[in-house]
Design a protein around this motif. Structure first.
Motif, short mmCIF file in Angstrom:
data_model
loop_
_atom_site.label_atom_id
_atom_site.label_comp_id
_atom_site.label_asym_id
_atom_site.label_seq_id
_atom_site.Cartn_x
_atom_site.Cartn_y
_atom_site.Cartn_z
N GLY A 47 -6.86 20.04 10.24
CA GLY A 47 -5.39 20.32 9.56
C GLY A 47 -5.32 18.75 8.83
N ILE A 48 -6.15 18.22 7.99
CA ILE A 48 -6.00 17.08 7.43
C ILE A 48 -5.00 17.34 6.27
CG2 ILE A 48 -7.02 15.10 6.22
CD1 ILE A 48 -9.57 15.52 7.80
N HIS A 49 -4.07 16.55 6.02
CA HIS A 49 -3.19 16.55 4.95
C HIS A 49 -3.07 15.18 4.31
CE1 HIS A 49 0.32 18.43 3.37
NE2 HIS A 49 0.78 17.26 3.03
N GLU A 50 -3.30 15.24 2.95
CA GLU A 50 -3.26 13.83 2.04
C GLU A 50 -1.80 13.79 1.57
OE1 GLU A 50 -6.30 13.62 -1.03
OE2 GLU A 50 -7.84 13.48 0.42
N MET A 51 -1.26 12.42 1.72
CA MET A 51 -0.20 12.00 1.12
C MET A 51 -0.05 10.72 0.91
SD MET A 51 2.50 12.36 4.27
CE MET A 51 2.12 13.93 4.68
N GLU A 52 1.18 10.23 0.24
CA GLU A 52 1.34 8.80 -0.08
C GLU A 52 1.55 8.02 1.03
OE1 GLU A 52 3.54 7.89 -3.38
OE2 GLU A 52 2.17 8.26 -4.71
N LEU A 53 1.08 7.20 1.35
CA LEU A 53 1.49 6.37 2.70
C LEU A 53 2.88 6.09 2.59
CD1 LEU A 53 0.80 4.78 5.19
CD2 LEU A 53 0.50 2.65 3.79
N ARG A 54 3.60 5.60 1.83
CA ARG A 54 5.32 5.71 1.81
C ARG A 54 5.76 6.97 2.32
NH1 ARG A 54 7.92 2.09 -0.52
NH2 ARG A 54 6.35 1.42 -1.81
N GLU A 55 5.54 8.14 1.63
CA GLU A 55 6.00 9.27 2.41
C GLU A 55 5.70 9.58 3.80
OE1 GLU A 55 5.69 14.09 1.75
OE2 GLU A 55 4.45 12.98 0.56
N TYR A 56 4.82 9.49 4.27
CA TYR A 56 4.15 9.40 5.65
C TYR A 56 5.18 8.37 6.70
CZ TYR A 56 1.74 8.83 10.12
OH TYR A 56 1.37 8.76 11.52
N VAL A 57 5.36 7.13 6.11
CA VAL A 57 6.03 6.39 7.00
C VAL A 57 7.56 6.60 7.06
CG1 VAL A 57 6.66 4.01 7.20
CG2 VAL A 57 4.02 4.41 6.88
N GLU A 58 8.12 6.86 5.84
CA GLU A 58 9.48 7.04 5.62
C GLU A 58 10.08 8.30 5.92
OE1 GLU A 58 10.09 3.65 2.23
OE2 GLU A 58 10.36 5.69 1.69
N MET A 110 0.84 -1.25 -0.10
CA MET A 110 -0.05 -0.04 -0.01
C MET A 110 0.93 1.06 -0.04
SD MET A 110 -3.20 -0.97 2.69
CE MET A 110 -3.79 0.80 2.34
N GLY A 111 2.00 1.25 -0.39
CA GLY A 111 2.88 2.26 -0.39
C GLY A 111 2.35 3.56 -0.87
N ASN A 112 1.62 3.24 -2.21
CA ASN A 112 1.24 4.26 -3.15
C ASN A 112 -0.29 4.79 -2.70
OD1 ASN A 112 3.66 4.43 -4.76
ND2 ASN A 112 2.78 2.71 -5.85
N ALA A 113 -0.83 4.23 -1.47
CA ALA A 113 -2.26 4.48 -1.07
C ALA A 113 -2.19 5.77 -0.44
CB ALA A 113 -2.66 3.61 -0.26
N THR A 114 -3.32 6.51 -0.54
CA THR A 114 -3.45 7.72 0.08
C THR A 114 -3.52 7.61 1.61
OG1 THR A 114 -4.33 8.76 -1.88
CG2 THR A 114 -4.70 9.99 0.00
N CYS A 115 -3.06 8.32 2.39
CA CYS A 115 -3.26 8.37 4.07
C CYS A 115 -3.46 9.89 4.33
CB CYS A 115 -2.08 7.75 4.69
SG CYS A 115 -0.47 8.76 4.75
N THR A 116 -4.13 10.03 5.31
CA THR A 116 -4.72 11.52 5.70
C THR A 116 -4.13 11.82 7.21
OG1 THR A 116 -6.61 10.49 6.48
CG2 THR A 116 -6.67 11.23 4.20
N PRO A 117 -2.74 12.02 7.38
CA PRO A 117 -2.21 12.56 8.60
C PRO A 117 -3.11 14.05 9.01
CG PRO A 117 -0.77 12.97 7.04
CD PRO A 117 -1.66 12.02 6.44
N SER A 118 -3.23 14.36 10.30
CA SER A 118 -4.07 15.18 10.89
C SER A 118 -3.58 15.32 12.10
CB SER A 118 -5.35 14.89 10.53
OG SER A 118 -5.91 13.92 11.31
N GLN A 119 -4.01 16.60 12.93
CA GLN A 119 -3.78 16.75 14.01
C GLN A 119 -4.81 15.99 14.99
OE1 GLN A 119 -4.43 21.29 14.93
NE2 GLN A 119 -3.50 21.65 13.14
N ALA A 120 -4.43 15.48 16.03
CA ALA A 120 -5.26 14.59 16.86
C ALA A 120 -5.78 15.24 17.92
CB ALA A 120 -4.25 13.55 17.35
N GLY A 121 -7.08 14.65 18.22
CA GLY A 121 -8.04 15.33 19.32
C GLY A 121 -9.46 15.03 19.21
N ASN A 122 -10.31 15.89 19.94
CA ASN A 122 -11.77 15.64 19.78
C ASN A 122 -12.19 15.30 18.26
OD1 ASN A 122 -11.56 15.72 22.42
ND2 ASN A 122 -13.48 17.41 22.61
N VAL A 123 -11.62 16.07 17.54
CA VAL A 123 -11.94 16.01 16.10
C VAL A 123 -10.75 16.23 15.21
CG1 VAL A 123 -14.33 17.06 16.54
CG2 VAL A 123 -12.47 18.46 15.94
N ARG A 124 -10.83 15.62 14.07
CA ARG A 124 -9.83 15.94 13.10
C ARG A 124 -9.52 17.17 12.64
NH1 ARG A 124 -9.18 11.33 8.71
NH2 ARG A 124 -7.14 11.78 9.10
#
Length: 283
Positions: free
Chosen positions: A96-107, A80-94
């Motif tokens: 500042g959602i930021h879309e990127m490839e999962l590989r970029e997020y993990v690595e 799933m390295g090319n899949a889209t993931c959505t890192p964001s600020q954590a809390g009661n609600v999401r």
């Protein structure tokens, strides 16, 4: 061998965290992330309770082994390295959602040092998009009456060392760690410390709350009702609606699954006011 490698990696991260917090093994002082005050109960294959008080249950050996294999860092990136993931600020609600490839997020993103200002930290803690459906479908949900079909929402999260979510609340949830470790600190609804914590954590990461603010509040007796524990693979954590909690990932690579269940109308009986909203993220 696989389980041994997981244990060694987790222990290395915990030792590193101990050094950073000034924990001295020679003095016998117990670091906060080594404490466990959340009650433990036996696993019930027919129906785990989904109300009342938080608890931890030891899972049967091999449960969700297939998903654990799929969520191994190398396996996940290969599939799933090319899949889209959505890192964001954590809390009661999401936010500042930021879309990127999962590989970029993990690595790249997961390797970054956690910043003091929580608004500058983003991580993947609630993936539910279609690309993640095969992983969610591979998860064997906790055996509870509210965990079936549409009555529960399953999300997948990935976090780096010391990432996490500052104090917040949401629906009742089961949390299972597949890789790494997660420290949870919880306060019951209506606890007197919640107002002060809410003020203190404005803009402060949960990791830095532990480093900078926790000791002062403990010495003042303000955290007497707080319970906590670091959850590892093979353990299932449950806590009810409205319990304030802060979360810190305690390994370089933590993969976890959250199963959010319908709220209990009586979950807050005798425990203060019900939340005014139903946020949907665990951290």
């Amino acid at each position: 061998v696989f389980l041994l490698m997981l244990l060694v990696a987790t222990m290395f991260s915990v030792v590193s965290a101990a050094a950073e917090t000034g924990f001295d093994s020679n003095t016998g002082s117990e670091a906060w992330f080594e404490r466990c005050t959340i009650p433990r109960i036996g696993f019930k294959a027919s129906n785990m309770p989904a109300k009342g008080y938080p608890y931890i249950a030891k899972l049967p050996e091999g449960k969700n082994a297939l998903l654990a294999q799929k969520l191994q860092r190398s396996s996940l990136l290969e599939e799933m390295g090319n899949a889209t993931c959505t890192p964001s600020q954590a809390g009661n609600v999401r936010r500042g959602i930021h879309e990127m490839e999962l590989r970029e997020y993990v690595e790249t993103w997961m390797q970054q040092e956690v910043r003091r200002n929580s608004e500058e930290n983003k991580y993947v803690f609630g993936e539910f998009g279609d690309q993640w459906a095969p992983l969610r479908d591979a998860y064997e949900r906790p055996p509870c009456s509210k965990c079936k079909d549409h009555r529960a929402a399953v999300t997948i999260g990935l976090g780096g060392l010391h990432s996490g979510a500052p104090w917040h609340f949401h629906n009742a949830v089961f949390v299972e760690v597949l890789h790494g470790a997660k420290h949870f600190a919880l306060l019951p609804p209506g606890d007197a410390a919640i107002h002060e914590i809410t003020e203190v954590i404005a803009g402060l990461s949960q990791w830095h709350w532990h480093l900078e603010k926790r000791e002062e509040m403990e010495k003042a007796g303000k955290l007497s009702e707080m319970i906590e524990c670091t959850i590892h693979p093979g353990e299932l954590l449950y806590f009810p609606d409205g319990w304030h909690h802060g979360v810190v990932n305690m390994a370089d690579y933590t993969a976890f699954v959250s199963t959010f269940v319908e709220r209990d109308d009586d979950a807050h009986e005798g425990r203060g006011p019900k939340p005014q909203s139903q946020p949907a993220w665990v951290g």
